[in-house]
Design a protein around this motif. Structure first.
Motif, PDB file in Angstrom:
ATOM      1  N   GLY A 136      10.866   7.841   0.711  1.00 43.34           N
ATOM      2  CA  GLY A 136      10.965   9.245   0.343  1.00 43.34           C
ATOM      3  C   GLY A 136      10.870   9.461  -1.151  1.00 43.34           C
ATOM      4  O   GLY A 136      11.197   8.586  -1.951  1.00 43.34           O
ATOM      5  N   ASN A 195       0.831  -1.211   0.000  1.00 42.82           N
ATOM      6  CA  ASN A 195       0.000   0.000   0.000  1.00 42.82           C
ATOM      7  C   ASN A 195       0.861   1.254   0.000  1.00 42.82           C
ATOM      8  O   ASN A 195       0.694   2.160   0.820  1.00 42.82           O
ATOM      9  CB  ASN A 195      -0.940   0.003   1.235  1.00 42.82           C
ATOM     10  CG  ASN A 195      -2.314  -0.575   0.930  1.00 42.82           C
ATOM     11  OD1 ASN A 195      -3.192  -0.629   1.792  1.00 42.82           O
ATOM     12  ND2 ASN A 195      -2.529  -1.013  -0.308  1.00 42.82           N
ATOM     13  N   GLU A 233      -1.185  10.941  -5.368  1.00 41.50           N
ATOM     14  CA  GLU A 233      -1.116   9.660  -6.077  1.00 41.50           C
ATOM     15  C   GLU A 233      -2.417   8.886  -5.881  1.00 41.50           C
ATOM     16  O   GLU A 233      -2.967   8.321  -6.824  1.00 41.50           O
ATOM     17  CB  GLU A 233       0.076   8.842  -5.578  1.00 41.50           C
ATOM     18  CG  GLU A 233       1.425   9.316  -6.098  1.00 41.50           C
ATOM     19  CD  GLU A 233       1.829  10.701  -5.644  1.00 41.50           C
ATOM     20  OE1 GLU A 233       1.482  11.081  -4.492  1.00 41.50           O
ATOM     21  OE2 GLU A 233       2.468  11.435  -6.423  1.00 41.50           O
ATOM     22  N   ARG A 255      -1.646  -5.052   3.875  1.00 41.82           N
ATOM     23  CA  ARG A 255      -1.822  -5.921   5.053  1.00 41.82           C
ATOM     24  C   ARG A 255      -2.431  -5.167   6.224  1.00 41.82           C
ATOM     25  O   ARG A 255      -2.929  -5.746   7.171  1.00 41.82           O
ATOM     26  CB  ARG A 255      -0.493  -6.550   5.449  1.00 41.82           C
ATOM     27  CG  ARG A 255       0.574  -5.571   5.882  1.00 41.82           C
ATOM     28  CD  ARG A 255       1.834  -6.299   6.276  1.00 41.82           C
ATOM     29  NE  ARG A 255       2.944  -5.363   6.400  1.00 41.82           N
ATOM     30  CZ  ARG A 255       4.178  -5.730   6.702  1.00 41.82           C
ATOM     31  NH1 ARG A 255       4.462  -6.995   6.926  1.00 41.82           N
ATOM     32  NH2 ARG A 255       5.136  -4.828   6.794  1.00 41.82           N
ATOM     33  N   ARG A 256      -2.350  -3.819   6.163  1.00 42.00           N
ATOM     34  CA  ARG A 256      -2.960  -3.022   7.238  1.00 42.00           C
ATOM     35  C   ARG A 256      -4.144  -2.237   6.677  1.00 42.00           C
ATOM     36  O   ARG A 256      -4.590  -2.485   5.573  1.00 42.00           O
ATOM     37  CB  ARG A 256      -1.903  -2.120   7.859  1.00 42.00           C
ATOM     38  CG  ARG A 256      -0.764  -2.961   8.435  1.00 42.00           C
ATOM     39  CD  ARG A 256       0.127  -2.183   9.357  1.00 42.00           C
ATOM     40  NE  ARG A 256       0.947  -1.203   8.655  1.00 42.00           N
ATOM     41  CZ  ARG A 256       1.485  -0.138   9.228  1.00 42.00           C
ATOM     42  NH1 ARG A 256       1.280   0.079  10.504  1.00 42.00           N
ATOM     43  NH2 ARG A 256       2.240   0.697   8.534  1.00 42.00           N
ATOM     44  N   ASN A 288       3.133   4.141  -2.750  1.00 39.76           N
ATOM     45  CA  ASN A 288       2.921   4.800  -4.044  1.00 39.76           C
ATOM     46  C   ASN A 288       3.325   3.941  -5.229  1.00 39.76           C
ATOM     47  O   ASN A 288       2.767   4.079  -6.324  1.00 39.76           O
ATOM     48  CB  ASN A 288       3.699   6.122  -4.075  1.00 39.76           C
ATOM     49  CG  ASN A 288       3.004   7.194  -3.261  1.00 39.76           C
ATOM     50  OD1 ASN A 288       1.783   7.150  -3.085  1.00 39.76           O
ATOM     51  ND2 ASN A 288       3.758   8.147  -2.757  1.00 39.76           N
ATOM     52  N   VAL A 289       4.283   3.035  -5.024  1.00 38.18           N
ATOM     53  CA  VAL A 289       4.673   2.170  -6.138  1.00 38.18           C
ATOM     54  C   VAL A 289       3.510   1.259  -6.526  1.00 38.18           C
ATOM     55  O   VAL A 289       3.234   1.043  -7.712  1.00 38.18           O
ATOM     56  CB  VAL A 289       5.950   1.360  -5.788  1.00 38.18           C
ATOM     57  CG1 VAL A 289       6.226   0.313  -6.850  1.00 38.18           C
ATOM     58  CG2 VAL A 289       7.145   2.293  -5.641  1.00 38.18           C
TER      59      VAL A 289
HETATM   60  P1  NAP Z   1       6.390   2.047   0.781  1.00 38.71           P
HETATM   61  O1  NAP Z   1       5.744   3.383   0.683  1.00 38.71           O
HETATM   62  O2  NAP Z   1       7.315   1.813   1.915  1.00 38.71           O
HETATM   63  O3  NAP Z   1       5.236   0.944   0.776  1.00 38.71           O
HETATM   64  C1  NAP Z   1       5.543  -0.399   0.949  1.00 38.71           C
HETATM   65  C2  NAP Z   1       4.272  -1.153   1.228  1.00 38.71           C
HETATM   66  O4  NAP Z   1       4.604  -2.536   1.301  1.00 38.71           O
HETATM   67  C3  NAP Z   1       3.616  -0.796   2.560  1.00 38.71           C
HETATM   68  O5  NAP Z   1       2.233  -0.744   2.393  1.00 38.71           O
HETATM   69  C4  NAP Z   1       4.003  -1.974   3.455  1.00 38.71           C
HETATM   70  O6  NAP Z   1       3.067  -2.265   4.445  1.00 38.71           O
HETATM   71  C5  NAP Z   1       3.999  -3.097   2.438  1.00 38.71           C
HETATM   72  N1  NAP Z   1       4.738  -4.244   2.907  1.00 38.71           N
HETATM   73  C6  NAP Z   1       6.035  -4.303   3.313  1.00 38.71           C
HETATM   74  N2  NAP Z   1       6.351  -5.551   3.693  1.00 38.71           N
HETATM   75  C7  NAP Z   1       5.237  -6.297   3.512  1.00 38.71           C
HETATM   76  C8  NAP Z   1       4.923  -7.660   3.739  1.00 38.71           C
HETATM   77  N3  NAP Z   1       5.841  -8.509   4.199  1.00 38.71           N
HETATM   78  N4  NAP Z   1       3.675  -8.093   3.456  1.00 38.71           N
HETATM   79  C9  NAP Z   1       2.742  -7.227   2.977  1.00 38.71           C
HETATM   80  N5  NAP Z   1       2.975  -5.931   2.752  1.00 38.71           N
HETATM   81  C10 NAP Z   1       4.218  -5.470   3.021  1.00 38.71           C
HETATM   82  O7  NAP Z   1       7.278   1.710  -0.507  1.00 38.71           O
HETATM   83  P2  NAP Z   1       7.076   1.916  -2.062  1.00 38.71           P
HETATM   84  O8  NAP Z   1       5.675   1.971  -2.482  1.00 38.71           O
HETATM   85  O9  NAP Z   1       7.997   0.900  -2.648  1.00 38.71           O
HETATM   86  O10 NAP Z   1       7.702   3.353  -2.303  1.00 38.71           O
HETATM   87  C11 NAP Z   1       9.053   3.641  -1.954  1.00 38.71           C
HETATM   88  C12 NAP Z   1       9.193   5.148  -1.756  1.00 38.71           C
HETATM   89  O11 NAP Z   1       9.092   5.796  -3.022  1.00 38.71           O
HETATM   90  C13 NAP Z   1       8.082   5.718  -0.896  1.00 38.71           C
HETATM   91  O12 NAP Z   1       8.611   6.711  -0.045  1.00 38.71           O
HETATM   92  C14 NAP Z   1       7.128   6.303  -1.900  1.00 38.71           C
HETATM   93  O13 NAP Z   1       6.329   7.365  -1.407  1.00 38.71           O
HETATM   94  C15 NAP Z   1       8.093   6.799  -2.965  1.00 38.71           C
HETATM   95  N6  NAP Z   1       7.383   6.910  -4.258  1.00 38.71           N
HETATM   96  C16 NAP Z   1       6.832   8.097  -4.548  1.00 38.71           C
HETATM   97  C17 NAP Z   1       6.104   8.252  -5.711  1.00 38.71           C
HETATM   98  C18 NAP Z   1       5.484   9.583  -6.026  1.00 38.71           C
HETATM   99  O14 NAP Z   1       5.757  10.541  -5.334  1.00 38.71           O
HETATM  100  N7  NAP Z   1       4.665   9.680  -7.047  1.00 38.71           N
HETATM  101  C19 NAP Z   1       5.925   7.183  -6.577  1.00 38.71           C
HETATM  102  C20 NAP Z   1       6.498   5.957  -6.248  1.00 38.71           C
HETATM  103  C21 NAP Z   1       7.230   5.838  -5.068  1.00 38.71           C
HETATM  104  P3  NAP Z   1       3.286  -1.780   5.965  1.00 38.71           P
HETATM  105  O15 NAP Z   1       3.043  -0.336   5.977  1.00 38.71           O
HETATM  106  O16 NAP Z   1       2.308  -2.588   6.711  1.00 38.71           O
HETATM  107  O17 NAP Z   1       4.733  -2.127   6.307  1.00 38.71           O
END
Ligand code: NAP
Length: 441
Positions: A360, A150, A206, A194-195, A152-153
């Motif tokens: 970030g 959950n 987004e 998961r949450r 942004n990716v």
């Molecule tokens: P993220 O924001 O850290 O989200 C990761 C998600 O994976 C969370 O919902 C997390 O849930 C879940 N997760 C982790 N381990 C898990 C597990 N074992 N089982 C089920 N769910 C699990 O990471 P991201 O989406 O890869 O993004 C990386 C960074 O890039 C972020 O800071 C994001 O904001 C940024 N980004 C920004 C943009 C934009 O600005 N347009 C676009 C893409 C990415 P929990 O919360 O429960 O741990």
């Protein structure tokens, strides 16, 4: 002698550290090394192809690369063409800005099935990263895709899967991915966390985009949105305001007319993936989830109740790890380089996701990298003792590495623009050989 710095990686964190050093130590020589012929890391290969506005940040990076004391050296890979030890020996400071490119694994049964991909690989594939060019994850009609996570990716991937061809004309979605995704005519995406909705790490702009698609609508599944925010959400701080805004946007989704949409994005909360289920051919067919409840600390706790979601394609978007380089300490558990305010050891520093983990947005890297640049100048000062570029040039010539320069990038950039069909900004080269062959010899 003036300060010499080698930066490994030309994504945002590397460019911001270079920017600060170039401003604060104008005599410094700064070499930015990248293993791909093309620069800008995550901006090119990670930012969604329909977020062209975000990609405009490269205009600033290009200004930096055109400064006489800043060099771009593409197609140079540490541990292939050069070692970290050689860089440490040749430059006053070395900064690892190589991001986090390895997909984290869930570590559950069936993760190796065909049809289950990490978001780094999947996004890399549709964004034309040469490492993932041959992934071929979308080969037939997709009735149901499951995107796990959950953040942004997960939103980017869900949106790219359901957008109509007409909504992508101004994007730089690569041809191979465009043909595959649009040919697959994805009907349904399940975006699963998961949450709960309050705990999700989406950011409002987004999330809001999911409600503005031509022929897909978000549908909130299996949860009742809370009437009020829980006590732990503090709306006096930005993080709390983001959660409040997300809830408001999710509520607005309930008013959308789901019946008129041909495609749906089901937002499924409080569901923890426990197993991927496959057929005899080793292809994924479904994902099994355990329903969760959220405890007082915000953790997802299994309830012992399970359900399956059918899946022709699964993408896990649960974060990334950095990869270790030879000769430097690495925290295997956290997937980062252990550091103290960006300093790892000796004259080696780290910025970006290798420093703090995969969190970030692009602007988050600016102050973070600035702080490390300031630390380098405080530790080493403006003056230098090492030969810097001269030593690197010699080694790369000896090894016959075909280095790409900033001028080469400008050539590739122009050719990619020429290959595109307007209004698309570019049709990327997606293989290293294609990029190198496109350059004048
Ligand atoms: P993220 O924001 O850290 O989200 C990761 C998600 O994976 C969370 O919902 C997390 O849930 C879940 N997760 C982790 N381990 C898990 C597990 N074992 N089982 C089920 N769910 C699990 O990471 P991201 O989406 O890869 O993004 C990386 C960074 O890039 C972020 O800071 C994001 O904001 C940024 N980004 C920004 C943009 C934009 O600005 N347009 C676009 C893409 C990415 P929990 O919360 O429960 O741990």
């Amino acid at each position: 002698m003036s300060l010499s710095v080698a930066i490994i990686g030309s994504g945002p964190s590397g460019m911001y550290v270079a920017d600060r050093l170039a401003k604060k130590a104008p005599d410094a020589t700064i070499d930015i090394i990248d293993r791909l012929p093309t620069p800008f890391g995550l901006v090119r290969a990670g930012v969604a192809p329909d977020h062209q506005g975000t990609k405009k940040v490269t205009n600033q990076y290009e200004k930096l690369l055109s400064q006489p004391n800043v060099r771009y050296l593409g197609n140079v890979e540490v541990d292939r063409d050069i070692t970290l030890a050689e860089l440490k020996f040749s430059y006053d400071a070395v900064v690892i800005a190589a991001g986090a490119q390895i997909d984290r694994k869930l570590g559950i049964k069936g993760e190796e099935l065909r049809g289950v991909y990490g978001s780094g690989a999947f996004v890399g594939w549709y964004n034309g990263h040469p490492d993932h060019r041959d992934l071929d994850p979308v080969q037939h009609h997709i009735r149901s895709a499951v995107v796990i996570g959950n953040g942004n990716v997960s939103i980017d991937i869900s949106r790219v899967l359901v957008k109509d061809p007409g909504e992508m004309t101004e994007s730089d979605l690569c041809r191979h991915a465009r043909d595959a995704i649009h040919g697959a005519q994805v009907e349904t995406v399940y975006l699963v966390g998961r949450r709960g909705p309050i705990e999700a790490s989406f950011t409002p702009p987004e999330l809001r985009e999911l409600g503005k698609l031509d022929s897909a609508v978000p549908v909130i599944e299996n949860t009742t949105l809370p009437e009020t925010l829980p006590n732990w959400v503090n709306t006096n701080i930005p993080e709390g305001r983001v959660r409040a805004k997300n809830l408001e946007i999710l509520r607005s989704f309930q008013e959308l007319e789901a019946t008129s949409a041909t495609k749906k994005i089901h937002l499924v909360f409080q569901a923890n993936p426990v197993e991927f289920l496959g057929n005899e051919q080793g292809e994924v067919r479904a994902v099994r989830f355990e329903k969760t409840s959220i405890d007082d600390d915000g953790n997802a706790i299994g309830t012992g109740e399970f359900f399956d979601i059918p899946a022709d394609l699964v993408v896990t978007a649960i974060g990334y790890r950095s990869s270790p380089l030879t000769g430097i300490t690495f925290d295997e558990k956290r997937g980062i380089y252990p550091n103290e305010e960006g300093h790892i050891e000796d004259n080696v520093y780290v910025v970006g996701w290798g420093k703090r983990g995969p969190s970030g947005t692009i602007p988050t890297n600016r102050p973070d990298s600035f702080q490390v640049a300031d630390r380098i100048l405080a530790d080493i000062g403006n003056g230098g003792e090492k030969p810097g570029p001269e030593a690197l040039n010699r080694l790369l010539i000896e090894r016959g590495t075909q280095v790409t320069t900033f001028a080469d990038w400008q050539t590739i950039d122009g050719l990619e623009a020429d290959r595109a069909t307007a209004p698309a900004p570019r049709e990327k080269f997606t293989r290293v050989e294609e990029m190198l062959n496109a350059l004048p010899r």
